[in-house]
Design a protein around this motif. Sequence first.
Motif, PDB file in Angstrom:
ATOM      1  N   GLY A  92       0.787  -1.236   0.000  1.00  0.00           N
ATOM      2  CA  GLY A  92       0.000   0.000   0.000  1.00  0.00           C
ATOM      3  C   GLY A  92       0.813   1.277   0.000  1.00  0.00           C
ATOM      4  O   GLY A  92       0.269   2.364  -0.181  1.00  0.00           O
ATOM      5  N   HIS A  93       2.134   1.146   0.209  1.00  0.00           N
ATOM      6  CA  HIS A  93       3.002   2.327   0.191  1.00  0.00           C
ATOM      7  C   HIS A  93       3.486   2.568  -1.230  1.00  0.00           C
ATOM      8  O   HIS A  93       4.006   1.652  -1.878  1.00  0.00           O
ATOM      9  CB  HIS A  93       4.203   2.129   1.120  1.00  0.00           C
ATOM     10  N   PHE A  94       3.348   3.782  -1.691  1.00  0.00           N
ATOM     11  CA  PHE A  94       3.735   4.144  -3.053  1.00  0.00           C
ATOM     12  C   PHE A  94       5.263   4.164  -3.183  1.00  0.00           C
ATOM     13  O   PHE A  94       5.959   4.691  -2.316  1.00  0.00           O
ATOM     14  CB  PHE A  94       3.158   5.530  -3.367  1.00  0.00           C
ATOM     15  N   LEU A  95       5.774   3.568  -4.265  1.00  0.00           N
ATOM     16  CA  LEU A  95       7.214   3.560  -4.506  1.00  0.00           C
ATOM     17  C   LEU A  95       7.511   4.370  -5.774  1.00  0.00           C
ATOM     18  O   LEU A  95       7.576   3.811  -6.873  1.00  0.00           O
ATOM     19  CB  LEU A  95       7.730   2.126  -4.679  1.00  0.00           C
ATOM     20  N   ALA A 109       1.995  10.548  -3.129  1.00  0.00           N
ATOM     21  CA  ALA A 109       1.659   9.768  -1.939  1.00  0.00           C
ATOM     22  C   ALA A 109       0.569  10.535  -1.197  1.00  0.00           C
ATOM     23  O   ALA A 109       0.575  11.766  -1.166  1.00  0.00           O
ATOM     24  CB  ALA A 109       2.886   9.596  -1.056  1.00  0.00           C
ATOM     25  N   LEU A 110      -0.372   9.807  -0.612  1.00  0.00           N
ATOM     26  CA  LEU A 110      -1.467  10.480   0.084  1.00  0.00           C
ATOM     27  C   LEU A 110      -0.960  11.392   1.189  1.00  0.00           C
ATOM     28  O   LEU A 110      -1.557  12.433   1.477  1.00  0.00           O
ATOM     29  CB  LEU A 110      -2.430   9.446   0.669  1.00  0.00           C
ATOM     30  N   SER A 111       0.161  11.023   1.785  1.00  0.00           N
ATOM     31  CA  SER A 111       0.684  11.829   2.893  1.00  0.00           C
ATOM     32  C   SER A 111       1.041  13.250   2.436  1.00  0.00           C
ATOM     33  O   SER A 111       1.062  14.182   3.231  1.00  0.00           O
ATOM     34  CB  SER A 111       1.911  11.139   3.500  1.00  0.00           C
ATOM     35  N   ASP A 112       1.267  13.413   1.138  1.00  0.00           N
ATOM     36  CA  ASP A 112       1.536  14.756   0.613  1.00  0.00           C
ATOM     37  C   ASP A 112       0.272  15.469   0.183  1.00  0.00           C
ATOM     38  O   ASP A 112       0.323  16.574  -0.353  1.00  0.00           O
ATOM     39  CB  ASP A 112       2.486  14.655  -0.594  1.00  0.00           C
ATOM     40  N   GLY A 140      -0.747   4.902   0.792  1.00  0.00           N
ATOM     41  CA  GLY A 140      -1.871   5.368  -0.011  1.00  0.00           C
ATOM     42  C   GLY A 140      -1.417   6.257  -1.146  1.00  0.00           C
ATOM     43  O   GLY A 140      -0.293   6.753  -1.176  1.00  0.00           O
ATOM     44  N   ILE A 141      -2.322   6.416  -2.103  1.00  0.00           N
ATOM     45  CA  ILE A 141      -1.955   7.137  -3.314  1.00  0.00           C
ATOM     46  C   ILE A 141      -3.063   8.104  -3.726  1.00  0.00           C
ATOM     47  O   ILE A 141      -4.237   7.830  -3.524  1.00  0.00           O
ATOM     48  CB  ILE A 141      -1.653   6.130  -4.467  1.00  0.00           C
ATOM     49  N   LYS A 162       3.560  -8.344   0.874  1.00  0.00           N
ATOM     50  CA  LYS A 162       4.435  -9.272   1.581  1.00  0.00           C
ATOM     51  C   LYS A 162       4.143  -9.104   3.057  1.00  0.00           C
ATOM     52  O   LYS A 162       4.272  -8.002   3.604  1.00  0.00           O
ATOM     53  CB  LYS A 162       5.904  -8.974   1.291  1.00  0.00           C
ATOM     54  N   ALA A 163       3.737 -10.169   3.700  1.00  0.00           N
ATOM     55  CA  ALA A 163       3.374 -10.057   5.102  1.00  0.00           C
ATOM     56  C   ALA A 163       3.503 -11.413   5.758  1.00  0.00           C
ATOM     57  O   ALA A 163       3.518 -12.440   5.091  1.00  0.00           O
ATOM     58  CB  ALA A 163       1.937  -9.559   5.227  1.00  0.00           C
ATOM     59  N   ASP A 164       3.609 -11.373   7.069  1.00  0.00           N
ATOM     60  CA  ASP A 164       3.621 -12.617   7.816  1.00  0.00           C
ATOM     61  C   ASP A 164       2.195 -12.957   8.193  1.00  0.00           C
ATOM     62  O   ASP A 164       1.304 -12.107   8.155  1.00  0.00           O
ATOM     63  CB  ASP A 164       4.465 -12.461   9.086  1.00  0.00           C
ATOM     64  N   THR A 165       2.033 -14.197   8.600  1.00  0.00           N
ATOM     65  CA  THR A 165       0.712 -14.610   9.041  1.00  0.00           C
ATOM     66  C   THR A 165       0.251 -13.678  10.154  1.00  0.00           C
ATOM     67  O   THR A 165       1.001 -13.375  11.073  1.00  0.00           O
ATOM     68  CB  THR A 165       0.760 -16.065   9.529  1.00  0.00           C
ATOM     69  N   GLY A 166      -0.963 -13.224  10.007  1.00  0.00           N
ATOM     70  CA  GLY A 166      -1.511 -12.376  11.052  1.00  0.00           C
ATOM     71  C   GLY A 166      -1.384 -10.901  10.789  1.00  0.00           C
ATOM     72  O   GLY A 166      -1.976 -10.073  11.481  1.00  0.00           O
ATOM     73  N   GLN A 167      -0.621 -10.536   9.766  1.00  0.00           N
ATOM     74  CA  GLN A 167      -0.454  -9.104   9.531  1.00  0.00           C
ATOM     75  C   GLN A 167      -1.558  -8.539   8.646  1.00  0.00           C
ATOM     76  O   GLN A 167      -2.235  -9.258   7.917  1.00  0.00           O
ATOM     77  CB  GLN A 167       0.917  -8.846   8.936  1.00  0.00           C
ATOM     78  N   VAL A 168      -1.689  -7.236   8.747  1.00  0.00           N
ATOM     79  CA  VAL A 168      -2.761  -6.550   8.042  1.00  0.00           C
ATOM     80  C   VAL A 168      -2.171  -5.512   7.089  1.00  0.00           C
ATOM     81  O   VAL A 168      -1.240  -4.792   7.448  1.00  0.00           O
ATOM     82  CB  VAL A 168      -3.712  -5.849   9.047  1.00  0.00           C
ATOM     83  N   ILE A 169      -2.706  -5.496   5.881  1.00  0.00           N
ATOM     84  CA  ILE A 169      -2.273  -4.518   4.885  1.00  0.00           C
ATOM     85  C   ILE A 169      -3.497  -3.688   4.511  1.00  0.00           C
ATOM     86  O   ILE A 169      -4.521  -4.249   4.128  1.00  0.00           O
ATOM     87  CB  ILE A 169      -1.730  -5.241   3.627  1.00  0.00           C
ATOM     88  N   GLN A 170      -3.380  -2.384   4.639  1.00  0.00           N
ATOM     89  CA  GLN A 170      -4.551  -1.561   4.363  1.00  0.00           C
ATOM     90  C   GLN A 170      -4.239  -0.444   3.363  1.00  0.00           C
ATOM     91  O   GLN A 170      -3.981   0.689   3.738  1.00  0.00           O
ATOM     92  CB  GLN A 170      -5.095  -0.965   5.669  1.00  0.00           C
ATOM     93  N   PRO A 171      -4.290  -0.780   2.083  1.00  0.00           N
ATOM     94  CA  PRO A 171      -4.016   0.230   1.065  1.00  0.00           C
ATOM     95  C   PRO A 171      -5.210   1.177   0.876  1.00  0.00           C
ATOM     96  O   PRO A 171      -6.352   0.802   1.116  1.00  0.00           O
ATOM     97  CB  PRO A 171      -3.802  -0.593  -0.215  1.00  0.00           C
ATOM     98  N   ARG A 172      -4.873   2.363   0.419  1.00  0.00           N
ATOM     99  CA  ARG A 172      -5.925   3.362   0.198  1.00  0.00           C
ATOM    100  C   ARG A 172      -5.640   4.087  -1.107  1.00  0.00           C
ATOM    101  O   ARG A 172      -4.507   4.493  -1.371  1.00  0.00           O
ATOM    102  CB  ARG A 172      -5.914   4.368   1.349  1.00  0.00           C
ATOM    103  N   VAL A 173      -6.671   4.220  -1.922  1.00  0.00           N
ATOM    104  CA  VAL A 173      -6.482   4.858  -3.227  1.00  0.00           C
ATOM    105  C   VAL A 173      -7.521   5.942  -3.426  1.00  0.00           C
ATOM    106  O   VAL A 173      -8.715   5.734  -3.174  1.00  0.00           O
ATOM    107  CB  VAL A 173      -6.615   3.813  -4.372  1.00  0.00           C
ATOM    108  N   TRP A 174      -7.058   7.089  -3.855  1.00  0.00           N
ATOM    109  CA  TRP A 174      -7.966   8.171  -4.215  1.00  0.00           C
ATOM    110  C   TRP A 174      -7.704   8.532  -5.677  1.00  0.00           C
ATOM    111  O   TRP A 174      -6.578   8.844  -6.057  1.00  0.00           O
ATOM    112  CB  TRP A 174      -7.730   9.394  -3.327  1.00  0.00           C
ATOM    113  N   ILE A 175      -8.766   8.450  -6.485  1.00  0.00           N
ATOM    114  CA  ILE A 175      -8.637   8.809  -7.896  1.00  0.00           C
ATOM    115  C   ILE A 175      -9.654   9.903  -8.181  1.00  0.00           C
ATOM    116  O   ILE A 175     -10.824   9.781  -7.807  1.00  0.00           O
ATOM    117  CB  ILE A 175      -8.935   7.589  -8.804  1.00  0.00           C
TER     118      ILE A 175
END
Lengths: 422, 254
Positions: A92-95, A109-112, A140-141, A162-175
């Motif tokens: 979910g992090h923009f590269l 990046a959404l943070s900007d 987010g983007i 890429k995550a281990d068992t039990g981890q949470v990924i929460q991407p966010r997209v604004w278009i």
Amino acid sequence: MSTLIKQDILVELSANAGTGFEQVREAGKTAFQAQGFPTNKSEEYKFTAITKKIEQNIQNLAPAGAFDVTAEQVKANVFEGYAGDVLVFANGHFLPSLSSTIEGVEVAALSDKADTALGSIAKPEKDPFCALNQSSFEGGIFISVPKKAQVQKPILLLNFFKADTGQVIQPRVWIEAGDFAEVTFINHSVNLSDASYFVNKVVEVKGGVNTQIRYYKLQNDGKNAIEVSNLETDILKDGRFSSVTISLSGEMVRNNLSLNILGSNSEGNMYGLYLLNGKTHVDNHTNVDHTVAHAESNELYKGILADSSRGVFNGKIFVRQDAQKTNAFQQNNNILLSEDAVVNTKPQLEIWADDVKCSHGCTTGQLDEEALFYLQARGIAKDQAKGLLLYAFAGEVLDHITDESFREYCTELVQTRLGSKF
Amino acid sequence: MLSIKNLHASIEGTPILRGINLEINAGEVHAIMGPNGSGKSTLASVLAGREEYEVTDGEVTFKGKDLLDLSPEDRAREGVFLAFQYPVEIPGVSSTNFLRTAVNQVREYRGEDPLDAVKFLTLMKEKMKLVEMDQKLLSRALNEGFSGGEKKRNEIFQMAMLAPTLSILDETDSGLDIDALRIVSNGVNQLKSKDNATIVVTHYQRLLDYIIPDFVHVLYKGQIVKSGTKELALELEEKGYDWIKDEVDSKATV
Ligand SMILES: Nc1ncnc2c1ncn2[C@@H]1O[C@H](COP(=O)(O)OP(=O)(O)OP(=O)(O)O)[C@@H](O)[C@H]1O
Ligand SMILES: [Mg+2]
């Protein structure tokens, strides 16, 4: 309630949140706390026991965080012949360093972009997972297509998970797209681990007057992945939005797709294909809200289910009193290849206007034995004949993908899966 | 070429074929006639390998092989072709792709190289002429929305493409107008050779003016109750089936 779903989960999940969007996150938190995780009594999640699944597979919810992706990995996962632009994400992090610079399109990046009106389209009160994401999304983007821009090449949103068992990924997209803009997105996810993690994604798409937006999604999750996706769009006057959602794997997948038709002479199209095997469970909940007159929606979802897979289709069409002259069509067809496969299909039409054309239909059946025999009687091997028939069934959905290289890529994937390549 | 001995078959426990005996040699044309429901299509389906029918007794050899032991696709690859009484519409499967797959799978089985796109197209054009098949039809999905006559013509076109040794035409003449009948028969006659054989199932003598049979058989209640030459067809046309039914039924009761 379970040990997992405790109050401080939001605190844990917000560990990577960073600054900005404090109010937005707060609103998400409030909305989530008001709803909680859906239980087996929640009407909207009746056939998809997602909470139980999360509890079973995930002992301790924690955010997965960003990681490094290599240029080789990007190259390896862009499909052959693809000539469009690529935006790359890690959990979910923009590269930006691995992403294309897209001419005439603002990408950040959404943070900007801390003044983005997150939650104004996908409202957190409507769905607990949407609220959860709003409270604690990571990265987010922000993508803005200016007025009148005709973005010719598609934009591939390439998500690495890429995550281990039990981890949470929460991407966010604004278009967002300015008036008269035209753009095509392809959302594709790549799993770099086979762990049982949880992806909770929200995409908001803000159309303008006379915009033409296409959003294709290929869901090819790791076989243990649990995913909830919320995609919601506002369609304005003369606007058109078309989505194609292809689900091929995963442990449990829930797609919420909502179209808000807010302007006349507009059109919303929803197409979907799910090819399920093993124990995969895919639930497509769609919702089209006709609020104004003279608009059209078309929906076609098709499923092929093998083994003990499970499919859920729920298509809500809401035609408000003012939405006269609405045309709304919905179709869901399924083929069950095994006695253990199950599909629950439910059209849900609520029509408050009197001068409308609405139709819906759903079918669930087996492979056509007559047709199978006909092909075999011409010398075609049974397995291949089956594949041919199944592909003929599925292909109708793929025909709605306008980008040729992506369509061919999906066709290849689907044909390989169905054993129908010839 | 084909030898059917004491063939019994049933569907869902109901016996339909009740002891069929038939010998067919290369170069021959056999007509099978008989009242509705007598088992003509069932016989054709059993020979083509339809799984719903259970063979309860008897044997069928085709070119020395046990035909009943082969899958439907292998029967086709061995050279059995069934022109369906009711060809199936298959939306989404393009006629051309279907045919190319079929032709190449048959060729592969026979140890021949697959046809490339150009060669396939050439073959297709040649065979299309044979049955005056409209190109437009082939750009559509297989049989989808075809008229009854177009479907029948497509069956013969497929037959021409697959070059079978034994063709079974199940009421291919039904639903054809007189011009189409002439064209289709003409196609069948051109495909005939001393090495292959044809079974024509029909209700109408008029087809047999075009495709001249060496033998005519009458099927009734799952058995061949009478065999003769083409004159038998004329007699049936004139007198109907009642006299044969009477003959058979009185024998049965005695
Ligand atoms: N699926 C089935 N279940 C039960 N009975 C069947 C089934 N299929 C065929 N039959 C019966 O088998 C008998 C023979 O049918 P068949 O189609 O072989 O007749 P036919 O000689 O081809 O007739 P027609 O001249 O009408 O084409 C009929 O009585 C028919 O009703
Ligand atoms: Mg018949």
